[in-house]
Design a protein around this motif. Structure first.
Motif, short mmCIF file in Angstrom:
data_model
loop_
_atom_site.label_atom_id
_atom_site.label_comp_id
_atom_site.label_asym_id
_atom_site.label_seq_id
_atom_site.Cartn_x
_atom_site.Cartn_y
_atom_site.Cartn_z
N ALA A 299 61.95 15.59 -0.12
CA ALA A 299 61.96 14.67 1.03
C ALA A 299 62.23 15.37 2.37
CB ALA A 299 63.00 13.59 0.78
N TYR A 300 63.19 16.32 2.37
CA TYR A 300 63.56 16.92 3.65
C TYR A 300 62.41 17.76 4.21
CZ TYR A 300 64.40 21.42 1.33
OH TYR A 300 64.23 22.59 0.65
N GLN A 301 61.58 18.33 3.28
CA GLN A 301 60.45 19.13 3.76
C GLN A 301 59.38 18.24 4.39
OE1 GLN A 301 60.24 20.89 -0.16
NE2 GLN A 301 60.30 22.94 0.74
N CYS A 302 59.14 17.08 3.77
CA CYS A 302 58.18 16.14 4.36
C CYS A 302 58.68 15.67 5.73
CB CYS A 302 57.96 14.94 3.45
SG CYS A 302 57.03 15.35 1.96
N LYS A 303 60.01 15.50 5.83
CA LYS A 303 60.56 15.02 7.10
C LYS A 303 60.28 16.03 8.22
CE LYS A 303 64.72 13.37 9.38
NZ LYS A 303 65.34 14.41 10.22
N SER A 304 60.60 17.30 7.98
CA SER A 304 60.40 18.25 9.08
C SER A 304 58.91 18.49 9.33
CB SER A 304 61.18 19.55 8.87
OG SER A 304 60.95 20.02 7.59
N CYS A 305 58.13 18.44 8.27
CA CYS A 305 56.67 18.58 8.45
C CYS A 305 56.16 17.46 9.36
CB CYS A 305 56.01 18.50 7.07
SG CYS A 305 54.23 18.24 7.11
N LEU A 306 56.59 16.24 9.06
CA LEU A 306 56.10 15.10 9.85
C LEU A 306 56.61 15.12 11.29
CD1 LEU A 306 56.16 12.23 7.23
CD2 LEU A 306 54.17 13.15 8.42
N GLU A 307 57.86 15.57 11.45
CA GLU A 307 58.40 15.64 12.82
C GLU A 307 57.53 16.57 13.67
OE1 GLU A 307 62.51 16.63 12.25
OE2 GLU A 307 63.09 14.50 12.22
N ALA A 308 57.17 17.73 13.08
CA ALA A 308 56.34 18.68 13.83
C ALA A 308 54.98 18.06 14.12
CB ALA A 308 56.18 19.96 13.02
N ARG A 309 54.42 17.39 13.12
CA ARG A 309 53.09 16.81 13.30
C ARG A 309 53.09 15.70 14.36
NH1 ARG A 309 49.27 17.30 8.97
NH2 ARG A 309 49.91 18.87 7.48
N MET A 310 54.13 14.86 14.35
CA MET A 310 54.20 13.77 15.32
C MET A 310 54.36 14.31 16.73
SD MET A 310 53.62 11.18 13.53
CE MET A 310 52.67 12.25 12.51
N HIS A 311 55.17 15.37 16.83
CA HIS A 311 55.39 16.00 18.12
C HIS A 311 54.06 16.52 18.70
CE1 HIS A 311 57.63 17.99 21.22
NE2 HIS A 311 56.95 19.09 20.98
N LEU A 312 53.30 17.14 17.82
CA LEU A 312 52.01 17.72 18.26
C LEU A 312 51.06 16.70 18.86
CD1 LEU A 312 50.91 20.32 15.55
CD2 LEU A 312 51.17 20.68 18.03
N ILE A 313 51.10 15.48 18.34
CA ILE A 313 50.15 14.48 18.86
C ILE A 313 50.81 13.51 19.84
CG2 ILE A 313 48.50 14.58 16.94
CD1 ILE A 313 49.82 11.95 15.92
N GLY A 314 52.06 13.84 20.22
CA GLY A 314 52.72 13.03 21.26
C GLY A 314 53.18 11.66 20.78
#
Ligand code: 5AD
Ligand code: SF4
Ligand code: FES
Length: 375
Positions: A327-342
């Protein structure tokens, strides 16, 4: 010069033929559709994306949908049910990380023991999270009584995809028996509304035998049903399923992906204030699939909270992502991805469907007005 798509995008209420034209848009016209959907999303929803922590509670299922990798007759998978402790651990993680919402999903089981176990778990989830989590259930067709028991025990939302709104096609992708009856499923969706759930449904896109007209009808179905949430994903064939035999007659994966994106964009234009999921199946086809969905209208993501050891046994379709991640890996992955698309993640917020809230407001207003007129 204004094109046909420009004209259509100005229309107040899209017709079936207009939807079909939009589903077939290519090149500049396709870009116009996506731009318009992005503008509608920005105006009515904003750039927030809400997380729904997904707990794949059990892959036991009494049904045999012809497309699904965890159908009862598939003997090639290990069956599992998470322990209560494992579920509550996942809930604690979501609570701590301020996900604010959970989805409890499993195959379809209707035994009294299963129903009681879910009720119990809902009550415990409420206690350990001080009733602060928005709980969504995705546990298949259940009786009115069960649905209302679970609602009383703390569930707020329910997802039950209609899979396709075409009754003929529904018959082709399911076994012919009472357990797989289109109207039964439709009635359950209606019961969800009666039980005052936020109602979610959805379809698969690119099924064998499915036409672009069927897809337009799916979108009209969502509008007619006035649903609060929609989750749509591309159909992805699975080797151990009967529908696999049609693999050579399918649209290419990229065509299925493109049609799903268009479905999301058109739906956002048609139903401006509902919640729309950027489904994991989109990421199976395209590494940036969920991000692309968010950019054309989706606003919900379901990060996986299922313990890693179970993930390979919850393969509804092949090549599902995040099998090796916790779960924690998906969380940081998604945070980075959301940041990238604003996109901003709405941590700590339920992110309920505005459509549902608006309907509730209307109902209260109606009651108040009636009361006033009675005075
Ligand atoms: N491809 C894509 N989606 C699938 N689902 C089940 N099997 C497949 C598949 N092969 C979807 C169904 C179901 C949801 C839980 O998963 O729409 O409602
Ligand atoms: Fe069971 Fe749902 Fe798969 Fe159908 S789609 S076999 S009901 S898990
Ligand atoms: Fe699971 Fe990216 S969301 S690894």
């Amino acid at each position: 010069m204004l094109s046909c798509v420009d004209e259509i995008l100005k229309s107040e209420c899209l017709s079936r033929s207009e939807i079909i034209t939009l589903l077939q848009a290519q090149g500049k016209e396709r870009t116009k559709l996506f731009t318009c959907a992005a503008e509608v999303k920005q105006k009515y929803i904003g750039n927030k994306v809400y997380f729904r922590g997904l707990i794949e509670y059990s892959n036991l299922c009494a049904k045999n949908c012809l497309y699904c990798g965890i159908r009862q007759s598939n003997k090639h998978i290990g069956r599992y049910t998470m322990t209560e402790n494992e579920v509550l651990e996942a809930v604690r993680y979501a609570y701590q990380e301020k996900y604010a919402s959970l989805v409890l999903q499993s195959g379809e089981i209707n035994t009294p023991a299963f129903i009681d176990r879910i009720t119990d778990m809902l009550l415990k989830i409420g206690t350990i999270t001080h009733h602060s989590m928005g709980i969504t259930l995705s546990l298949g067709e259940q009786s009115k009584k069960t649905l209302s028991t679970w609602k009383d025990a703390g569930a707020r939302r329910y997802l039950l995809r209609i899979e396709t709104s075409n009754t003929e096609l529904y018959r082709k992708i399911h076994p012919q028996n009472k357990l797989h009856d289109f109207y039964q499923r439709l009635n359950t969706i209606k019961s969800l509304r009666e039980a005052n759930y936020q109602v979610g449904t959805g379809v698969m896109v690119g099924l064998p035998f499915q036409t672009v007209e069927d897809m337009a009808d799916d979108l009209l179905f969502f509008r007619e049903m006035d649903v609060d949430m929609v989750g749509m994903g591309p159909y992805i064939e699975h080797t151990d399923t009967p529908l696999y035999q049609y693999k050579n007659s399918l649209l290419s994966l990229s065509e299925r992906f493109d049609l799903t994106l268009k479905m999301i964009a058109i739906l956002r234009i048609m139903m401006k204030d509902i919640n729309i999921v950027a489904s994991t199946a989109m990421q199976t086809i395209d590494k940036m699939g969920r991000e692309k969905a968010l950019l054309v209208g989706a606003n919900i993501i379901m990060p996986n909270l299922t313990p890693r050891k179970y993930r390979e046994n919850y393969l509804l379709y092949e090549n599902k992502p995040c099998l090796d991640e916790e779960a924690y890996q998906c969380k940081s992955c998604l945070e980075a991805r959301m940041h990238l698309i604003g996109c901003e993640i709405g941590y700590g917020e339920w992110g309920d469907s505005k459509h549902f809230e608006n309907r509730q407001d209307l109902t209260t207003e109606d009651t108040e007005n009636t009361e006033k007129s009675l005075i």
